[in-house]
Design a protein around this motif. Structure first.
Motif, short mmCIF file in Angstrom:
data_model
loop_
_atom_site.label_atom_id
_atom_site.label_comp_id
_atom_site.label_asym_id
_atom_site.label_seq_id
_atom_site.Cartn_x
_atom_site.Cartn_y
_atom_site.Cartn_z
N VAL A 165 -41.67 17.08 -19.31
CA VAL A 165 -42.54 17.26 -20.47
C VAL A 165 -43.87 17.80 -19.98
O VAL A 165 -44.58 17.14 -19.22
CB VAL A 165 -42.73 15.92 -21.22
CG1 VAL A 165 -43.63 16.13 -22.44
CG2 VAL A 165 -41.39 15.34 -21.64
N PHE A 174 -44.38 12.08 -25.47
CA PHE A 174 -43.19 12.72 -26.03
C PHE A 174 -42.67 12.01 -27.27
O PHE A 174 -42.14 12.63 -28.19
CB PHE A 174 -42.11 12.78 -24.94
CG PHE A 174 -40.96 13.71 -25.26
CD1 PHE A 174 -41.19 14.99 -25.72
CD2 PHE A 174 -39.65 13.29 -25.05
CE1 PHE A 174 -40.12 15.84 -25.99
CE2 PHE A 174 -38.59 14.14 -25.31
CZ PHE A 174 -38.83 15.42 -25.79
N ALA A 181 -37.14 9.37 -27.87
CA ALA A 181 -37.67 9.40 -26.51
C ALA A 181 -37.39 8.12 -25.75
O ALA A 181 -37.10 8.15 -24.55
CB ALA A 181 -39.17 9.67 -26.55
N TYR A 190 -43.65 13.40 -16.90
CA TYR A 190 -44.78 14.22 -17.35
C TYR A 190 -45.28 15.05 -16.19
O TYR A 190 -45.60 14.54 -15.12
CB TYR A 190 -45.89 13.34 -17.90
CG TYR A 190 -45.55 12.72 -19.23
CD1 TYR A 190 -45.67 13.44 -20.41
CD2 TYR A 190 -45.06 11.41 -19.30
CE1 TYR A 190 -45.33 12.87 -21.63
CE2 TYR A 190 -44.72 10.85 -20.51
CZ TYR A 190 -44.85 11.59 -21.68
OH TYR A 190 -44.50 11.03 -22.88
#
Length: 396
Positions: A165, A174, A181, A190
């Motif tokens: 992400v 997210f 998620a 991330y």
């Protein structure tokens, strides 16, 4: 290490630019990247450092997402879909990748499941199994088809080894725009935001005003309104540079060029766009992912007009959050007038001295490192907190 990267753009070129930055970061780590490119080629974005496998291209007619057109301007057919699926699978067989990287799928690009589900199924047959990864921006467009989101989560659980992400969870997590998620928390990592590298040479101060509209396919109203607003702004006497984007309609481009003079520069594209922003006095733009990240890197006063046609929600969502943090000013597309734009410019200039929150903007380098670690079996499963908190990201 061989990476097969499926990239599909339809309207703008933001997905292409983010993918290009990811490719450059992977190439810097010695990965051999092949981009399976599904849209019309864009000369300004050549994906230096990668091999290009051009799939039969597809495009939209304006902002109409209901019908896809092939390279000869015909609506795509089932036979066309079969041929393109086979072309993508042939690239896989030729390359024998270690990593399959997909831009947005299965959290977006749903209309291309006819080729991407078979690609995932093919990757699952190899032993050792080929690692599959989704590359996802910070915000997903609000869907009218919740069953697709549920099916996407099922595909992700069955086939994906990681979901990268491209966000800093201090700003967006997210789960804010993806309801499933939590069920994928162990796969969500991330990366930080993907934009120009922080160690590049910064552009010199110019005091220019930069007006841009992303790829330019829907550029006309914003650019024309900025041109009309200019005389009543505090920066009217500065050099104004209008970047229409490579896909700006020719008639719109010609009309803007008719107003050009020594202090009004109209161009389609500038490969040094980040450097232009670094030195500018003000930016006026749409609010796509790449442009907003360019603005955060440049740390300049900015006004954004989020694109909102075709049920698009992503740009408005991002822009309003950043406005609340004092990072930019927003004018809704439906409220865009010269007066409204002038007022927003005043707000942006007045607030430019406020402190800015820290944000991770090294997403390309982080993503490349994660992909390399995954291929080597060294990317640890993300802890459950990583799907929704900055604390989780630190241990990813």
């Amino acid at each position: 290490m061989r990476v097969l990267f499926h990239v599909q753009h339809l309207l703008g070129v933001g997905h292409l630019r983010r993918a290009e930055l990811l490719v450059a970061a992977m190439a810097d780590r010695g990965m051999a990247v092949t981009v399976a490119l599904g849209g019309m080629p864009v000369a300004e974005m050549p994906f230096a450092g990668a091999d290009i496998a051009q799939l039969p291209p597809v495009r939209l007619d304006g902002a109409n997402f209901k019908i896809l057109y092939d390279g000869e301007d015909n609506p795509v057919t089932d036979a066309w879909r079969d041929a393109r699926r086979d072309a993508l699978l042939a690239v896989y067989e030729r390359l024998q990748p270690d990593i399959v990287l997909m831009e947005m799928f299965p959290f977006g690009r749903w209309r291309f499941r006819f080729e991407l589900e078979p690609l995932l199924a093919r990757a699952a047959l190899d032993r050792p199994r080929v690692k599959c990864v989704a590359s996802v921006r910070d915000i997903l467009v609000e869907t009218k088809h919740p069953e697709r989101a549920a099916r996407g989560a099922e595909l992700a659980r069955d086939h994906l080894d990681a979901v990268l992400v491209h966000s800093d969870p201090a700003l967006f997590t997210f789960d804010e725009t993806y309801p499933h998620a939590a069920s994928l928390a162990d796969r969500i990592h991330y990366t930080g935001y993907v934009t120009e590298a922080g160690d590049r040479r910064k552009g010199v101060p110019t005091g220019d005003v930069i007006v841009s509209a992303g790829g330019g396919a829907a550029a006309g109203s914003l650019l024309a309104t900025a041109m009309a607003a200019r005389p009543q702004t505090p920066l009217a006497d500065r050099v104004w540079r209008f970047f229409t984007g490579p896909r700006c309609p020719e008639d719109v481009f010609r009309d803007l060029r008719s107003h050009a003079d020594e202090r009004t520069i109209v161009e389609r594209f500038d490969p040094q766009f980040q450097a232009r922003l670094d030195g500018c006095a003000l930016s006026i733009s749409q609010a796509g992912y790449n442009t907003v990240m360019n603005l955060l890197r440049a740390e300049v006063p900015a006004v954004v007009v989020p694109y909102a046609e075709g049920d698009e929600t992503e740009q408005e969502y991002r822009a309003r959050r950043m406005e609340a943090l004092g990072l930019l000013s927003v004018v809704s597309e439906t409220a865009l007038t010269p007066d409204a734009l002038t007022a927003a410019i005043g707000t942006a200039l007045a607030g430019s001295a406020r402190p800015r929150p820290a944000m991770d903007l090294e997403g390309a380098a982080h993503a490349a490192r994660m992909i390399e670690a995954l291929a080597q079996g060294a990317l640890a499963a993300a802890p459950a907190a990583d799907a929704r908190s900055p604390e989780g990201r630190k241990s990813a």
